[in-house]
Motif scaffolding. Structure first.
Motif, PDB file in Angstrom:
ATOM      1  N   HIS A   1      22.643   9.020  15.849  1.00 29.98           N
ATOM      2  CA  HIS A   1      21.857   7.849  15.422  1.00 29.98           C
ATOM      3  C   HIS A   1      22.742   6.682  15.010  1.00 29.98           C
ATOM      4  O   HIS A   1      22.307   5.539  14.974  1.00 29.98           O
ATOM      5  CB  HIS A   1      20.889   8.217  14.289  1.00 29.98           C
ATOM      6  CG  HIS A   1      21.546   8.706  13.030  1.00 29.98           C
ATOM      7  ND1 HIS A   1      22.273   7.901  12.198  1.00 29.98           N
ATOM      8  CD2 HIS A   1      21.555   9.943  12.465  1.00 29.98           C
ATOM      9  CE1 HIS A   1      22.715   8.604  11.169  1.00 29.98           C
ATOM     10  NE2 HIS A   1      22.305   9.854  11.304  1.00 29.98           N
ATOM     11  N   SER A   2      24.034   6.946  14.716  1.00 32.87           N
ATOM     12  CA  SER A   2      24.927   5.856  14.333  1.00 32.87           C
ATOM     13  C   SER A   2      25.251   4.941  15.515  1.00 32.87           C
ATOM     14  O   SER A   2      25.775   3.850  15.327  1.00 32.87           O
ATOM     15  CB  SER A   2      26.219   6.419  13.746  1.00 32.87           C
ATOM     16  OG  SER A   2      26.961   7.131  14.726  1.00 32.87           O
ATOM     17  N   TYR A   3      24.959   5.374  16.766  1.00 29.72           N
ATOM     18  CA  TYR A   3      25.164   4.534  17.947  1.00 29.72           C
ATOM     19  C   TYR A   3      23.955   3.641  18.237  1.00 29.72           C
ATOM     20  O   TYR A   3      23.989   2.832  19.160  1.00 29.72           O
ATOM     21  CB  TYR A   3      25.438   5.409  19.177  1.00 29.72           C
ATOM     22  CG  TYR A   3      26.756   6.128  19.151  1.00 29.72           C
ATOM     23  CD1 TYR A   3      27.921   5.507  19.603  1.00 29.72           C
ATOM     24  CD2 TYR A   3      26.851   7.427  18.681  1.00 29.72           C
ATOM     25  CE1 TYR A   3      29.149   6.172  19.580  1.00 29.72           C
ATOM     26  CE2 TYR A   3      28.058   8.109  18.660  1.00 29.72           C
ATOM     27  CZ  TYR A   3      29.205   7.469  19.104  1.00 29.72           C
ATOM     28  OH  TYR A   3      30.406   8.128  19.074  1.00 29.72           O
ATOM     29  N   SER A   4      22.863   3.804  17.452  1.00 31.47           N
ATOM     30  CA  SER A   4      21.625   3.039  17.672  1.00 31.47           C
ATOM     31  C   SER A   4      21.075   3.239  19.079  1.00 31.47           C
ATOM     32  O   SER A   4      20.652   2.297  19.751  1.00 31.47           O
ATOM     33  CB  SER A   4      21.856   1.541  17.392  1.00 31.47           C
ATOM     34  OG  SER A   4      22.292   1.326  16.073  1.00 31.47           O
ATOM     35  N   ILE A   5      21.073   4.478  19.512  1.00 32.52           N
ATOM     36  CA  ILE A   5      20.580   4.803  20.860  1.00 32.52           C
ATOM     37  C   ILE A   5      19.075   4.572  20.929  1.00 32.52           C
ATOM     38  O   ILE A   5      18.320   4.975  20.039  1.00 32.52           O
ATOM     39  CB  ILE A   5      20.921   6.264  21.203  1.00 32.52           C
ATOM     40  CG1 ILE A   5      22.444   6.461  21.214  1.00 32.52           C
ATOM     41  CG2 ILE A   5      20.327   6.670  22.549  1.00 32.52           C
ATOM     42  CD1 ILE A   5      22.879   7.912  21.371  1.00 32.52           C
ATOM     43  N   GLN A   6      18.637   3.896  22.008  1.00 37.21           N
ATOM     44  CA  GLN A   6      17.230   3.601  22.236  1.00 37.21           C
ATOM     45  C   GLN A   6      16.757   4.255  23.532  1.00 37.21           C
ATOM     46  O   GLN A   6      17.570   4.656  24.384  1.00 37.21           O
ATOM     47  CB  GLN A   6      17.017   2.079  22.316  1.00 37.21           C
ATOM     48  CG  GLN A   6      17.483   1.294  21.102  1.00 37.21           C
ATOM     49  CD  GLN A   6      16.596   1.544  19.898  1.00 37.21           C
ATOM     50  OE1 GLN A   6      15.380   1.666  20.035  1.00 37.21           O
ATOM     51  NE2 GLN A   6      17.205   1.648  18.720  1.00 37.21           N
ATOM     52  N   ASP A   7      15.426   4.332  23.685  1.00 41.80           N
ATOM     53  CA  ASP A   7      14.872   4.824  24.954  1.00 41.80           C
ATOM     54  C   ASP A   7      15.387   3.968  26.108  1.00 41.80           C
ATOM     55  O   ASP A   7      15.435   2.735  26.027  1.00 41.80           O
ATOM     56  CB  ASP A   7      13.336   4.753  24.927  1.00 41.80           C
ATOM     57  CG  ASP A   7      12.730   5.792  23.992  1.00 41.80           C
ATOM     58  OD1 ASP A   7      13.425   6.775  23.669  1.00 41.80           O
ATOM     59  OD2 ASP A   7      11.568   5.610  23.575  1.00 41.80           O
ATOM     60  N   GLY A   8      15.786   4.614  27.224  1.00 46.84           N
ATOM     61  CA  GLY A   8      16.258   3.893  28.406  1.00 46.84           C
ATOM     62  C   GLY A   8      17.756   3.689  28.455  1.00 46.84           C
ATOM     63  O   GLY A   8      18.296   3.259  29.474  1.00 46.84           O
ATOM     64  N   ASP A   9      18.459   3.961  27.364  1.00 42.24           N
ATOM     65  CA  ASP A   9      19.916   3.848  27.381  1.00 42.24           C
ATOM     66  C   ASP A   9      20.508   4.986  28.219  1.00 42.24           C
ATOM     67  O   ASP A   9      19.813   5.932  28.618  1.00 42.24           O
ATOM     68  CB  ASP A   9      20.477   3.889  25.955  1.00 42.24           C
ATOM     69  CG  ASP A   9      20.174   2.610  25.176  1.00 42.24           C
ATOM     70  OD1 ASP A   9      19.776   1.609  25.808  1.00 42.24           O
ATOM     71  OD2 ASP A   9      20.308   2.623  23.935  1.00 42.24           O
ATOM     72  N   GLU A  10      21.839   4.885  28.491  1.00 44.42           N
ATOM     73  CA  GLU A  10      22.483   5.862  29.375  1.00 44.42           C
ATOM     74  C   GLU A  10      23.616   6.585  28.657  1.00 44.42           C
ATOM     75  O   GLU A  10      24.281   6.025  27.783  1.00 44.42           O
ATOM     76  CB  GLU A  10      23.066   5.157  30.604  1.00 44.42           C
ATOM     77  CG  GLU A  10      22.005   4.499  31.478  1.00 44.42           C
ATOM     78  CD  GLU A  10      22.615   3.811  32.685  1.00 44.42           C
ATOM     79  OE1 GLU A  10      23.874   3.898  32.858  1.00 44.42           O
ATOM     80  OE2 GLU A  10      21.870   3.174  33.440  1.00 44.42           O
ATOM     81  N   ILE A  11      23.810   7.856  29.044  1.00 44.70           N
ATOM     82  CA  ILE A  11      24.967   8.640  28.614  1.00 44.70           C
ATOM     83  C   ILE A  11      25.744   8.969  29.892  1.00 44.70           C
ATOM     84  O   ILE A  11      25.214   9.585  30.831  1.00 44.70           O
ATOM     85  CB  ILE A  11      24.553   9.939  27.925  1.00 44.70           C
ATOM     86  CG1 ILE A  11      23.698   9.643  26.678  1.00 44.70           C
ATOM     87  CG2 ILE A  11      25.788  10.761  27.535  1.00 44.70           C
ATOM     88  CD1 ILE A  11      24.410   8.937  25.571  1.00 44.70           C
TER      89      ILE A  11
END
Length: 429
Positions: free
Chosen positions: A412-422
């Motif tokens: 959660h510290s990366y502020s990951i949102q729906d639609g982002d990529e890994i």
């Protein structure tokens, strides 16, 4: 009046002699404490020794005292005593108490709490002995109200009066005025009707502080004119655990012209509200109160509370809107309801996992660490955790991929949102 028989109990003189003898109380202990020397000629059989180390604050509570003893010895030793605690003794004769008090010329504070004075009549000639006392404590004595009135008449300089736990359900009206009383502490009684409290205003015109917690007071029934006239000096009131259940009673507190400190915990009116709502609603109703339930009301807290009050009342029928609402609308205008924003941290996100030519949608937990994500990805990309490097790609920014280097860092510290990529990159050997 027939004098009681003293089948048990000790004298004030005996207890004082024993407690403050040089053997038991050998040292001077700071300002105001001193050694009092007994006169050279002592009555035969006197319990006194050559001296007593007697402080100006004399504490003789719970000592079994039932009578005064030799008055000459009290006078000889207590000329400098200013405070006397005789609580929890066996005193049940006002004449004996007056013998003690009359021989302490500088007495300012007297505590007689928990002595058995129920039904004991105070004769006027004995009441005169208390005339110099300014602070008087009669808690849990069941002393009659007539006795209180007599003491109030005989103590013109009385400033503080404590009458807790005396089972008063009513008090008689009186023409007696105690002009200098500032504090009345009358908690834990059975006062229910405001007409009884009104009598305090007539008796104590300079009263600054009224503490009457734990009385089942049902309402404040007087008009603005009466409250302004009878309680013109009242600065602080404690109504904790009263029976108040109408907002009209709270608004009447605004009629006390100098009131600035209020305690109002445990009343039925506030039971259905949250702690935050209680405080905000109380502050909004009491614009002149600067301290509520022991906590200072700041300017910013007052503004927030008043704005909250406007929004809280906005759905009321027009005819039910309190007067305070209209005055606050004049101050702030009509306010729109606040938008409801969910500030809770996101728990999961739907991301695209890219590994070489493979792309797969994956729902990931954001409370896990990078190391835990790698374990989750082992079955997706068919790589062991020590053979993969992870990069986070934020679709909403122009910045490049950010390598997820630290295995213990939470997602959660990366502020990951729906639609982002890994992006998963196999490590080269």
């Amino acid at each position: 009046m027939e004098q009681p028989e003293y089948s048990e109990g000790r004298t004030f003189v005996e207890v004082m002699s024993e407690k403050y003898s040089p053997e038991n109380f050998p040292y001077r202990r700071g300002p105001g404490m001193g050694v009092v020397v007994v006169p050279t000629v002592l009555p035969q059989g006197s319990p006194m020794k050559d001296r007593l180390n007697l402080p100006s604050v004399l504490v003789l509570n719970s000592c079994g005292i039932s009578r005064a003893g030799d008055q000459a010895e009290i006078a000889a030793f207590c000329a400098h005593v200013m405070e006397l605690d005789l609580s929890h003794n066996k005193l049940q004769d006002w004449q004996e108490i007056s013998k003690i008090v009359s021989n302490i010329p500088n007495l300012d504070f007297l505590n007689l709490s928990s002595n058995p004075l129920a039904g004991i009549t105070l004769e006027p000639q004995f009441a005169e002995a208390f005339s110099r006392v300014r602070r008087l404590v009669l808690n849990n004595t069941q002393v009659s109200w007539d006795t209180v009135l007599l003491l109030a008449r005989e103590i013109p300089e009385l400033e503080e009066l404590f009458l807790c736990l005396n089972e008063y359900s009513s008090v008689s009206a009186s023409s007696i005025i105690c002009p200098n009383l500032r504090l009345l502490h009358i908690t834990d009684n059975s006062l229910k009707d405001w007409s009884e409290v009104r009598k305090f205003g007539s008796m104590f015109p300079s009263m600054d502080t009224l503490v009457m917690a734990n009385n089942n007071l049902s309402s404040i029934s007087d008009s603005k004119d009466i409250l302004e006239r009878l309680f013109s000096s009242l600065r602080s009131i404690n109504l904790n655990n009263a029976g108040l259940n109408q907002w009209d009673d709270i608004e009447k507190l605004n009629f006390f012209p100098k009131l600035e400190e209020v305690r109002l915990q445990g009343i039925p009116l506030l039971q259905t509200y949250t702690n935050a709502e209680r405080r905000s609603l109380m502050i909004a109703h009491l614009p002149s109160v600067s301290t509520l339930n022991g906590s200072v009301v700041t300017d910013s807290e007052r503004e927030d509370a008043e704005r909250f009050f406007i929004r809280y009342c906005s759905d009321y029928p027009k005819e039910e809107l309190p007067y305070r609402y209209h005055s606050l609308v004049t101050k702030y205008g009509k306010l729109e309801p606040l938008a409801e924003i969910d500030l809770r941290p996101r728990c999961r996100a739907q991301v695209e996992v890219h590994c070489e030519e493979k792309v797969q949608q994956l729902n990931i937990r954001l409370d896990q660490t990078v190391a835990e994500l790698k374990k989750q990805l082992t079955t997706v990309v068919q790589l062991p955790t020590n053979s993969m490097r992870l990069y986070y790609i934020d679709k909403c920014t122009a910045f490049g991929p950010e390598e997820m280097k630290y295995n213990t860092r939470a997602l959660h510290s990366y502020s990951i949102q729906d639609g982002d990529e890994i992006l998963v990159v196999p490590k080269t050997k």
